[in-house]
Design a protein around this motif. Structure first.
Motif, PDB file in Angstrom:
ATOM      1  N   VAL A  54      -0.002  12.413  -4.384  1.00 60.07           N
ATOM      2  CA  VAL A  54       0.687  13.097  -4.552  1.00 60.07           C
ATOM      3  C   VAL A  54      -0.805  14.093  -5.146  1.00 60.07           C
ATOM      4  N   GLY A  55      -1.653  14.511  -6.222  1.00 55.43           N
ATOM      5  CA  GLY A  55      -2.280  14.574  -6.723  1.00 55.43           C
ATOM      6  C   GLY A  55      -3.035  14.891  -5.072  1.00 55.43           C
ATOM      7  N   ARG A  56      -3.632  14.691  -4.708  1.00 54.89           N
ATOM      8  CA  ARG A  56      -4.235  14.478  -3.078  1.00 54.89           C
ATOM      9  C   ARG A  56      -4.065  15.742  -2.215  1.00 54.89           C
ATOM     10  N   GLY A  57      -2.281  16.438  -2.587  1.00 54.52           N
ATOM     11  CA  GLY A  57      -1.608  17.122  -1.647  1.00 54.52           C
ATOM     12  C   GLY A  57      -0.433  15.800  -0.470  1.00 54.52           C
ATOM     13  N   ALA A  58      -0.574  14.651  -0.888  1.00 57.21           N
ATOM     14  CA  ALA A  58       0.690  14.038  -0.100  1.00 57.21           C
ATOM     15  C   ALA A  58       2.226  14.877  -0.572  1.00 57.21           C
ATOM     16  N   GLU A  59       3.290  14.919   0.091  1.00 56.25           N
ATOM     17  CA  GLU A  59       4.335  15.017   0.063  1.00 56.25           C
ATOM     18  C   GLU A  59       5.195  13.729  -1.286  1.00 56.25           C
ATOM     19  N   PRO A  60       5.592  14.204  -2.059  1.00 59.97           N
ATOM     20  CA  PRO A  60       5.938  12.976  -2.617  1.00 59.97           C
ATOM     21  C   PRO A  60       6.770  11.940  -2.355  1.00 59.97           C
ATOM     22  N   SER A  61       8.282  12.618  -1.804  1.00 53.11           N
ATOM     23  CA  SER A  61       9.166  11.720  -0.952  1.00 53.11           C
ATOM     24  C   SER A  61       8.282  10.711  -0.218  1.00 53.11           C
ATOM     25  N   ALA A  62       7.344  11.874   0.887  1.00 50.73           N
ATOM     26  CA  ALA A  62       6.820  10.204   2.270  1.00 50.73           C
ATOM     27  C   ALA A  62       6.647   9.934   1.614  1.00 50.73           C
ATOM     28  N   ALA A  63       5.250   9.674   0.801  1.00 52.93           N
ATOM     29  CA  ALA A  63       4.558   9.189   0.102  1.00 52.93           C
ATOM     30  C   ALA A  63       4.976   8.035  -0.476  1.00 52.93           C
ATOM     31  N   ALA A  64       6.794   7.897  -1.561  1.00 54.26           N
ATOM     32  CA  ALA A  64       6.919   7.086  -2.393  1.00 54.26           C
ATOM     33  C   ALA A  64       7.770   6.488  -0.382  1.00 54.26           C
ATOM     34  N   ALA A  65       8.163   7.141   0.204  1.00 52.33           N
ATOM     35  CA  ALA A  65       8.772   6.116   0.956  1.00 52.33           C
ATOM     36  C   ALA A  65       7.911   5.531   1.811  1.00 52.33           C
ATOM     37  N   ARG A  66       6.344   5.909   2.106  1.00 52.63           N
ATOM     38  CA  ARG A  66       5.884   4.699   2.789  1.00 52.63           C
ATOM     39  C   ARG A  66       5.329   3.933   1.901  1.00 52.63           C
ATOM     40  N   LEU A  67       5.418   3.738   0.901  1.00 53.32           N
ATOM     41  CA  LEU A  67       4.901   2.389  -0.430  1.00 53.32           C
ATOM     42  C   LEU A  67       5.690   2.036  -0.239  1.00 53.32           C
ATOM     43  N   SER A  68       7.642   2.677  -0.670  1.00 53.04           N
ATOM     44  CA  SER A  68       8.845   1.694  -0.271  1.00 53.04           C
ATOM     45  C   SER A  68       8.671   0.554   1.024  1.00 53.04           C
ATOM     46  N   ALA A  69       8.199   1.108   2.220  1.00 52.49           N
ATOM     47  CA  ALA A  69       8.648   0.906   4.328  1.00 52.49           C
ATOM     48  C   ALA A  69       7.433  -1.342   3.574  1.00 52.49           C
ATOM     49  N   LEU A  70       5.978  -0.052   3.300  1.00 51.17           N
ATOM     50  CA  LEU A  70       5.131  -1.519   3.214  1.00 51.17           C
ATOM     51  C   LEU A  70       5.544  -2.399   2.166  1.00 51.17           C
ATOM     52  N   ALA A  71       6.000  -2.258   1.109  1.00 54.70           N
ATOM     53  CA  ALA A  71       6.725  -3.324   0.177  1.00 54.70           C
ATOM     54  C   ALA A  71       7.983  -4.403   0.908  1.00 54.70           C
ATOM     55  N   ALA A  72       8.269  -3.169   1.662  1.00 51.68           N
ATOM     56  CA  ALA A  72       9.416  -4.122   2.370  1.00 51.68           C
ATOM     57  C   ALA A  72       9.283  -5.203   3.632  1.00 51.68           C
ATOM     58  N   THR A  73       8.075  -4.637   4.247  1.00 52.73           N
ATOM     59  CA  THR A  73       7.053  -5.802   4.554  1.00 52.73           C
ATOM     60  C   THR A  73       5.839  -7.000   4.484  1.00 52.73           C
ATOM     61  N   TRP A  74       5.909  -6.691   2.974  1.00 53.51           N
ATOM     62  CA  TRP A  74       5.469  -7.646   2.228  1.00 53.51           C
ATOM     63  C   TRP A  74       5.586  -9.065   1.940  1.00 53.51           C
ATOM     64  N   PRO A  75       4.671  -9.697   2.744  1.00 51.06           N
ATOM     65  CA  PRO A  75       5.165 -11.330   3.073  1.00 51.06           C
ATOM     66  C   PRO A  75       5.232 -11.946   1.467  1.00 51.06           C
ATOM     67  N   VAL A  76       6.139 -13.061   1.348  1.00 46.90           N
ATOM     68  CA  VAL A  76       6.525 -13.606   1.052  1.00 46.90           C
ATOM     69  C   VAL A  76       5.138 -14.942   0.353  1.00 46.90           C
ATOM     70  N   GLU A  77       4.478 -14.819  -0.654  1.00 44.61           N
ATOM     71  CA  GLU A  77       3.285 -16.136  -0.810  1.00 44.61           C
ATOM     72  C   GLU A  77       4.281 -17.916  -0.554  1.00 44.61           C
ATOM     73  N   LEU A  78       3.615 -18.151   0.299  1.00 47.33           N
ATOM     74  CA  LEU A  78       3.958 -20.093   0.585  1.00 47.33           C
ATOM     75  C   LEU A  78       4.492 -20.203  -0.520  1.00 47.33           C
ATOM     76  N   GLY A  79       5.352 -20.940  -0.525  1.00 50.49           N
ATOM     77  CA  GLY A  79       5.730 -21.949  -1.724  1.00 50.49           C
ATOM     78  C   GLY A  79       6.174 -20.751  -3.121  1.00 50.49           C
ATOM     79  N   ALA A  80       6.224 -19.502  -2.744  1.00 48.95           N
ATOM     80  CA  ALA A  80       7.031 -18.709  -4.011  1.00 48.95           C
ATOM     81  C   ALA A  80       8.160 -19.065  -3.754  1.00 48.95           C
ATOM     82  N   ASP A  81       8.806 -18.941  -5.241  1.00 44.63           N
ATOM     83  CA  ASP A  81      10.520 -18.549  -5.272  1.00 44.63           C
ATOM     84  C   ASP A  81      11.185 -16.795  -6.181  1.00 44.63           C
ATOM     85  N   PRO A  82      10.925 -16.471  -5.240  1.00 46.21           N
ATOM     86  CA  PRO A  82      11.144 -15.074  -5.586  1.00 46.21           C
ATOM     87  C   PRO A  82      12.081 -14.724  -6.833  1.00 46.21           C
TER      88      PRO A  82
END
Length: 88
Positions: A54-82
């Motif tokens: 955001v300090g470099r000019g990104a729109e706050p809600s859009a940047a947060a949504a992009r990171l949330s989307a990335l988190a949603a697709t993040w692979p769970v480590e094999l063998g880890a119990d969430p």
């Protein structure tokens, strides 16, 4: 006002920022998504990264949504119990 509103107002005053420009719900949603889908310590780091973007000019809600989307697709480590607190 809530305690969160009071904190954001005071923190913004300390840093010379406009509290109305702080997208609190987007930041909280991002932190929740990263903490639950990636790892708990990643939540504050992701919030910091959002601030940098955001300090470099990104729109706050859009940047947060992009990171949330990335988190949603993040692979769970094999063998880890969430559900296991030691896994995060």
């Amino acid at each position: 006002m809530t305690v969160m509103d009071d904190w954001v107002t005071a923190a913004c005053a300390e840093l010379g920022l406009d509290p109305t420009a702080v997208p609190v719900p987007a930041v909280l949603d991002l932190a929740k998504d990263v903490a639950h889908q990636v790892l708990r310590p990643g939540a504050p780091v992701s919030a910091y990264l959002l601030g940098l973007a955001v300090g470099r000019g990104a729109e706050p809600s859009a940047a947060a949504a992009r990171l949330s989307a990335l988190a949603a697709t993040w692979p769970v480590e094999l063998g880890a119990d969430p559900a296991d607190p030691a896994a995060s």
